[in-house]
Design a protein around this motif. Structure first.
Motif, mmCIF file in Angstrom:
data_model
loop_
_atom_site.group_PDB
_atom_site.id
_atom_site.type_symbol
_atom_site.label_atom_id
_atom_site.label_comp_id
_atom_site.label_asym_id
_atom_site.label_seq_id
_atom_site.Cartn_x
_atom_site.Cartn_y
_atom_site.Cartn_z
ATOM 1 N N GLU A 25 0.834 -1.202 0.000
ATOM 2 C CA GLU A 25 0.000 0.000 0.000
ATOM 3 C C GLU A 25 0.871 1.255 0.000
ATOM 4 O OE1 GLU A 25 -3.159 2.508 -0.157
ATOM 5 O OE2 GLU A 25 -3.152 0.339 -0.471
ATOM 6 N N ALA A 26 1.981 1.207 0.735
ATOM 7 C CA ALA A 26 2.875 2.370 0.821
ATOM 8 C C ALA A 26 3.592 2.651 -0.484
ATOM 9 C CB ALA A 26 3.898 2.155 1.936
ATOM 10 N N THR A 27 3.680 1.640 -1.361
ATOM 11 C CA THR A 27 4.436 1.785 -2.615
ATOM 12 C C THR A 27 3.555 1.492 -3.832
ATOM 13 O OG1 THR A 27 5.176 -0.527 -2.450
ATOM 14 C CG2 THR A 27 6.611 1.164 -1.500
ATOM 15 N N ARG A 28 2.249 1.615 -3.692
ATOM 16 C CA ARG A 28 1.325 1.167 -4.720
ATOM 17 C C ARG A 28 1.387 2.020 -5.986
ATOM 18 N NH1 ARG A 28 -3.985 3.373 -4.788
ATOM 19 N NH2 ARG A 28 -4.817 1.271 -5.059
ATOM 20 N N PHE A 29 1.070 1.387 -7.121
ATOM 21 C CA PHE A 29 0.884 2.109 -8.369
ATOM 22 C C PHE A 29 -0.435 2.877 -8.309
ATOM 23 C CE2 PHE A 29 3.688 -1.282 -9.943
ATOM 24 C CZ PHE A 29 4.501 -0.599 -10.846
ATOM 25 N N PRO A 30 -0.546 4.011 -9.013
ATOM 26 C CA PRO A 30 -1.851 4.670 -9.140
ATOM 27 C C PRO A 30 -2.847 3.747 -9.845
ATOM 28 C CG PRO A 30 -0.084 6.138 -9.814
ATOM 29 C CD PRO A 30 0.527 4.783 -9.640
ATOM 30 N N ASP A 31 -4.123 3.986 -9.608
ATOM 31 C CA ASP A 31 -5.157 3.120 -10.164
ATOM 32 C C ASP A 31 -5.369 3.321 -11.661
ATOM 33 O OD1 ASP A 31 -5.684 1.919 -7.706
ATOM 34 O OD2 ASP A 31 -7.106 3.487 -7.139
ATOM 35 N N ASP A 32 -5.128 4.523 -12.150
ATOM 36 C CA ASP A 32 -5.444 4.845 -13.546
ATOM 37 C C ASP A 32 -4.194 5.212 -14.338
ATOM 38 O OD1 ASP A 32 -8.202 4.545 -13.040
ATOM 39 O OD2 ASP A 32 -8.295 6.591 -12.260
ATOM 40 N N GLY A 33 -4.244 4.954 -15.652
ATOM 41 C CA GLY A 33 -3.185 5.380 -16.550
ATOM 42 C C GLY A 33 -1.936 4.534 -16.452
ATOM 43 N N THR A 34 -0.952 4.905 -17.250
ATOM 44 C CA THR A 34 0.347 4.223 -17.242
ATOM 45 C C THR A 34 1.262 4.895 -16.232
ATOM 46 O OG1 THR A 34 0.132 3.576 -19.556
ATOM 47 C CG2 THR A 34 2.350 3.629 -18.644
ATOM 48 N N TRP A 35 2.008 4.090 -15.507
ATOM 49 C CA TRP A 35 2.922 4.617 -14.475
ATOM 50 C C TRP A 35 4.231 3.858 -14.580
ATOM 51 C CZ3 TRP A 35 2.235 8.819 -11.471
ATOM 52 C CH2 TRP A 35 3.074 9.007 -10.369
ATOM 53 N N LEU A 36 5.324 4.602 -14.702
ATOM 54 C CA LEU A 36 6.652 4.002 -14.831
ATOM 55 C C LEU A 36 7.499 4.446 -13.655
ATOM 56 C CD1 LEU A 36 8.749 3.781 -18.101
ATOM 57 C CD2 LEU A 36 9.787 4.007 -15.862
ATOM 58 N N ARG A 37 7.858 3.489 -12.838
ATOM 59 C CA ARG A 37 8.689 3.808 -11.686
ATOM 60 C C ARG A 37 10.022 3.080 -11.793
ATOM 61 N NH1 ARG A 37 5.168 0.496 -7.164
ATOM 62 N NH2 ARG A 37 6.089 -1.575 -7.490
ATOM 63 N N VAL A 38 11.028 3.630 -11.107
ATOM 64 C CA VAL A 38 12.391 3.115 -11.205
ATOM 65 C C VAL A 38 12.875 2.746 -9.805
ATOM 66 C CG1 VAL A 38 14.728 3.582 -12.021
ATOM 67 C CG2 VAL A 38 12.775 4.637 -13.169
ATOM 68 N N ASN A 39 13.602 1.643 -9.699
ATOM 69 C CA ASN A 39 14.091 1.159 -8.415
ATOM 70 C C ASN A 39 15.619 1.101 -8.441
ATOM 71 O OD1 ASN A 39 14.053 0.006 -5.816
ATOM 72 N ND2 ASN A 39 14.075 -2.056 -6.648
ATOM 73 N N PHE A 40 16.249 1.737 -7.439
ATOM 74 C CA PHE A 40 17.709 1.737 -7.350
ATOM 75 C C PHE A 40 18.135 1.654 -5.899
ATOM 76 C CE2 PHE A 40 18.006 3.376 -11.703
ATOM 77 C CZ PHE A 40 19.170 2.773 -12.140
ATOM 78 N N ILE A 41 19.414 1.363 -5.721
ATOM 79 C CA ILE A 41 20.064 1.441 -4.418
ATOM 80 C C ILE A 41 21.326 2.271 -4.576
ATOM 81 C CG2 ILE A 41 21.423 -0.696 -4.729
ATOM 82 C CD1 ILE A 41 20.963 -1.226 -1.709
ATOM 83 N N SER A 42 21.677 3.006 -3.513
ATOM 84 C CA SER A 42 22.869 3.848 -3.549
ATOM 85 C C SER A 42 23.496 3.893 -2.175
ATOM 86 C CB SER A 42 22.506 5.262 -4.006
ATOM 87 O OG SER A 42 23.607 6.146 -3.873
#
Length: 251
Positions: A25-42
């Motif tokens: 829930e804390a990291t959820r995608f939005p319900d509508d449309g296209t969503w592109l998220r990126v995951n990294f570590i530093s």
């Protein structure tokens, strides 16, 4: 024996030892449309890798969240260099994720989408042989025809540019395939291209409590002239021990 790795929410709405549903829930995608998220570590001093791989910086909490971020994704987008360096195999989520996805009306596994201009990917590798879903390879018109033909036997191969892959065309093609929740796992050149094209919506960044020095690169590389700086809005702060797991909106 599985070791439980507590992850707390620091902001907003502090809460201790979040279960998987709360983390989703804390990291959820939005319900509508296209969503592109990126995951990294530093690391604290900006290193994106240790000994050439990002996995060297992570711990159990990072690996737990890494798996959970894949769970609701329609597609996982990765550059060919990262696939090789991090030794990816066929993209399969764990049993708990399969059960969650099926319960939510999704296919058992997300689609692996990779980006390669040269198509220097072995069609006999586990990326394809062990894939539960036929992968997608995004390439360019100038890629070697023989390599393209070989990969077309094991993957959908799509041209998204003449000499450089166009991230907008990748996003549009994934959307047309009904793959609207896109989770990108690197590498830095792919992230740079996404930022330059203005199609990255969010960043999930694990801040590893180490100082690395050396020649390790940053999480963004490539020609991003005119595209940066990009303002980021803090969305969530999670913590496990001394490690921070941060989420930012890039819109």
């Amino acid at each position: 024996m599985t070791v439980h790795t507590p992850i707390d929410r620091i902001w907003p709405d502090p809460a201790d030892d979040l279960d998987d549903d709360a983390l989703l829930e804390a990291t959820r995608f939005p319900d509508d449309g296209t969503w592109l998220r990126v995951n990294f570590i530093s690391s604290l001093d900006g290193a994106a890798t240790r000994d050439g791989v990002s996995g060297g910086l992570g711990d159990d909490a990072d690996r737990r969240l890494f798996a959970l971020l894949r769970r609701p994704a329609d597609a996982v987008l990765v550059g060919a260099g990262t696939l090789r360096d991090e030794q990816y195999e066929g993209l399969r989520v764990d049993d708990a994720s399969v059960a969650w996805r099926l319960a939510h009306g999704m296919p058992a596994h997300p689609v692996l989408a990779m980006v390669s201009r040269s198509l220097s990917i072995d069609p006999g590798s586990p990326l394809f042989a062990d894939a539960p879903v036929r992968p997608i390879v995004y390439t360019v018109a100038s890629a070697p025809a023989a390599r393209r033909e070989a990969l077309e036997a094991v993957a959908d191969v799509a041209t998204v540019g003449e000499t450089d892959a166009d991230p907008r065309r990748i996003r549009d093609d994934l959307t047309e395939r009904g793959l609207r929740r896109i989770h990108a796992e690197g590498g830095p050149h792919v992230f740079g291209a996404l930022l330059a094209a203005g199609v990255a919506d969010a960043l999930h960044l694990t801040l590893s409590p180490t100082l690395e020095a050396g020649a390790a690169g940053r999480i963004v590389r490539g020609d991003v002239t005119g595209a940066l700086p990009v303002a980021a809005r803090l969305a969530t702060v999670l913590r496990s021990g001394d490690e921070l797991l941060l989420s930012y909106s890039l819109r």
